[in-house]
Design a protein around this motif. Sequence first.
Motif, PDB file in Angstrom:
ATOM      1  N   ILE A  10      36.191  17.270  14.376  1.00 63.63           N
ATOM      2  CA  ILE A  10      36.295  15.814  14.414  1.00 63.63           C
ATOM      3  C   ILE A  10      35.411  15.360  15.569  1.00 63.63           C
ATOM      4  N   ALA A  11      34.131  15.259  15.252  1.00 61.65           N
ATOM      5  CA  ALA A  11      33.101  15.001  16.259  1.00 61.65           C
ATOM      6  C   ALA A  11      32.235  13.830  15.804  1.00 61.65           C
ATOM      7  N   GLU A  12      31.566  13.206  16.756  1.00 64.33           N
ATOM      8  CA  GLU A  12      30.781  12.011  16.460  1.00 64.33           C
ATOM      9  C   GLU A  12      29.716  12.261  15.400  1.00 64.33           C
ATOM     10  N   GLU A  13      29.023  13.417  15.502  1.00 66.98           N
ATOM     11  CA  GLU A  13      27.934  13.676  14.561  1.00 66.98           C
ATOM     12  C   GLU A  13      28.413  13.951  13.141  1.00 66.98           C
ATOM     13  N   LYS A  14      29.714  14.179  12.973  1.00 68.56           N
ATOM     14  CA  LYS A  14      30.252  14.396  11.626  1.00 68.56           C
ATOM     15  C   LYS A  14      30.432  13.083  10.863  1.00 68.56           C
ATOM     16  N   GLN A  15      30.398  11.958  11.580  1.00 64.56           N
ATOM     17  CA  GLN A  15      30.434  10.626  10.965  1.00 64.56           C
ATOM     18  C   GLN A  15      31.591  10.474   9.975  1.00 64.56           C
ATOM     19  N   ILE A  16      32.779  10.842  10.428  1.00 69.65           N
ATOM     20  CA  ILE A  16      33.951  10.719   9.568  1.00 69.65           C
ATOM     21  C   ILE A  16      34.222   9.256   9.229  1.00 69.65           C
ATOM     22  N   ASN A  17      33.759   8.349  10.074  1.00 72.72           N
ATOM     23  CA  ASN A  17      33.914   6.927   9.753  1.00 72.72           C
ATOM     24  C   ASN A  17      33.214   6.565   8.449  1.00 72.72           C
ATOM     25  N   HIS A  18      32.111   7.247   8.133  1.00 70.78           N
ATOM     26  CA  HIS A  18      31.430   7.003   6.866  1.00 70.78           C
ATOM     27  C   HIS A  18      32.324   7.394   5.696  1.00 70.78           C
ATOM     28  N   ILE A  19      33.026   8.528   5.838  1.00 70.77           N
ATOM     29  CA  ILE A  19      33.960   8.958   4.796  1.00 70.77           C
ATOM     30  C   ILE A  19      35.032   7.897   4.586  1.00 70.77           C
ATOM     31  N   LEU A  20      35.564   7.374   5.681  1.00 68.99           N
ATOM     32  CA  LEU A  20      36.642   6.394   5.590  1.00 68.99           C
ATOM     33  C   LEU A  20      36.170   5.089   4.946  1.00 68.99           C
ATOM     34  N   TYR A  21      34.984   4.628   5.307  1.00 65.01           N
ATOM     35  CA  TYR A  21      34.453   3.404   4.691  1.00 65.01           C
ATOM     36  C   TYR A  21      34.224   3.609   3.186  1.00 65.01           C
ATOM     37  N   ALA A  22      33.641   4.748   2.829  1.00 65.32           N
ATOM     38  CA  ALA A  22      33.398   5.028   1.414  1.00 65.32           C
ATOM     39  C   ALA A  22      34.708   5.184   0.654  1.00 65.32           C
ATOM     40  N   GLN A  77      42.193   4.935  14.666  1.00 64.84           N
ATOM     41  CA  GLN A  77      42.097   3.479  14.788  1.00 64.84           C
ATOM     42  C   GLN A  77      41.449   2.856  13.556  1.00 64.84           C
ATOM     43  N   LEU A  78      40.404   3.513  13.056  1.00 58.89           N
ATOM     44  CA  LEU A  78      39.719   2.992  11.877  1.00 58.89           C
ATOM     45  C   LEU A  78      40.631   3.086  10.649  1.00 58.89           C
ATOM     46  N   ILE A  79      41.406   4.144  10.549  1.00 59.41           N
ATOM     47  CA  ILE A  79      42.364   4.272   9.445  1.00 59.41           C
ATOM     48  C   ILE A  79      43.328   3.086   9.446  1.00 59.41           C
ATOM     49  N   GLU A  80      43.782   2.699  10.632  1.00 58.30           N
ATOM     50  CA  GLU A  80      44.686   1.549  10.732  1.00 58.30           C
ATOM     51  C   GLU A  80      43.974   0.245  10.389  1.00 58.30           C
ATOM     52  N   GLU A  81      42.751   0.084  10.877  1.00 57.40           N
ATOM     53  CA  GLU A  81      41.994  -1.140  10.601  1.00 57.40           C
ATOM     54  C   GLU A  81      41.765  -1.319   9.098  1.00 57.40           C
ATOM     55  N   LEU A  82      41.519  -0.206   8.412  1.00 54.67           N
ATOM     56  CA  LEU A  82      41.259  -0.258   6.970  1.00 54.67           C
ATOM     57  C   LEU A  82      42.546  -0.162   6.148  1.00 54.67           C
ATOM     58  N   GLU A  83      43.676  -0.064   6.858  1.00 53.16           N
ATOM     59  CA  GLU A  83      44.995   0.028   6.223  1.00 53.16           C
ATOM     60  C   GLU A  83      45.070   1.191   5.238  1.00 53.16           C
ATOM     61  N   LEU A  84      44.670   2.360   5.733  1.00 51.76           N
ATOM     62  CA  LEU A  84      44.655   3.570   4.908  1.00 51.76           C
ATOM     63  C   LEU A  84      45.756   4.557   5.304  1.00 51.76           C
ATOM     64  N   GLU A 119      21.996  10.209  -0.487  1.00 47.17           N
ATOM     65  CA  GLU A 119      21.035   9.733   0.517  1.00 47.17           C
ATOM     66  C   GLU A 119      21.743   9.558   1.859  1.00 47.17           C
ATOM     67  N   GLN A 120      21.114  10.049   2.909  1.00 46.64           N
ATOM     68  CA  GLN A 120      21.741  10.012   4.234  1.00 46.64           C
ATOM     69  C   GLN A 120      22.144   8.595   4.630  1.00 46.64           C
ATOM     70  N   ASP A 121      23.388   8.476   5.106  1.00 48.75           N
ATOM     71  CA  ASP A 121      23.962   7.226   5.610  1.00 48.75           C
ATOM     72  C   ASP A 121      24.129   6.146   4.535  1.00 48.75           C
ATOM     73  N   ASN A 122      24.053   6.532   3.267  1.00 52.19           N
ATOM     74  CA  ASN A 122      24.218   5.568   2.178  1.00 52.19           C
ATOM     75  C   ASN A 122      25.684   5.591   1.725  1.00 52.19           C
ATOM     76  N   ILE A 123      26.497   4.756   2.343  1.00 53.69           N
ATOM     77  CA  ILE A 123      27.939   4.770   2.092  1.00 53.69           C
ATOM     78  C   ILE A 123      28.264   4.316   0.671  1.00 53.69           C
ATOM     79  N   SER A 124      27.537   3.344   0.146  1.00 51.86           N
ATOM     80  CA  SER A 124      27.804   2.878  -1.222  1.00 51.86           C
ATOM     81  C   SER A 124      27.505   3.973  -2.234  1.00 51.86           C
ATOM     82  N   GLU A 125      26.473   4.770  -1.984  1.00 51.63           N
ATOM     83  CA  GLU A 125      26.165   5.876  -2.892  1.00 51.63           C
ATOM     84  C   GLU A 125      27.216   6.979  -2.769  1.00 51.63           C
ATOM     85  N   LEU A 126      27.725   7.170  -1.564  1.00 48.45           N
ATOM     86  CA  LEU A 126      28.804   8.133  -1.363  1.00 48.45           C
ATOM     87  C   LEU A 126      30.028   7.720  -2.179  1.00 48.45           C
ATOM     88  N   THR A 127      30.368   6.447  -2.144  1.00 43.87           N
ATOM     89  CA  THR A 127      31.480   5.928  -2.952  1.00 43.87           C
ATOM     90  C   THR A 127      31.230   6.175  -4.433  1.00 43.87           C
TER      91      THR A 127
END
Length: 205
Positions: A40-52, A81-88, A157-165
Amino acid sequence: ILNVTNIDPDKISIIPHFIKPHQSTDNVEQLDRFVFIGRIAEEKQINHILYAYHNFLKYGFTTKLSIYGRDEFGQQQKVEQLIEELELQDNVEINEFTNNPLLEFQKSKASLLTSSFEGFGLSVMESINVGCPVISYDVRYGPSEIIDHGKNGYLVEQDNISELTKYMKLIIEQPLQNVHTKPELTFESAKQNYKQLFDSIEYSY
């Protein structure tokens, strides 16, 4: 190597990393979930997973998300914190590091990887090796060598959250069948590659 030396490219040969086949356990409970296993590290960008994943749930899916890993430099708190903000809170669980990642992969619909960079990506190989497809950002250097797009996972595509979804949705609606390790990454292929290398330099073994 080529960038910093004058070595002839024809003198360089790459032998890919490899993985031994794993005998899947037939009685493993199959869960309706995505899984992330890693630091659970910054470079893993878990926030991208949560947004998608947040966008994915808007389509009415009930698939859960499980995260396994060790916290690094307080990143887990940011994830929570992001999980709470997104109500997940009812859909996402954070677990400690697991000593049996193969079992967790085998339980899951797909594993996710959204790193900003990677090495060869052992977790990607392990996931596919037990039949769990991988949805991964197409970052240097490992995923594209391991994932056969549309067969054992999807490259995004890297950092493409909509494509990840989009691919999270697709893999639930149309699960990939017969997910296998690419032939060139198997143990048998590695043995043959090393044999050819030793033969080419006339090494006695």
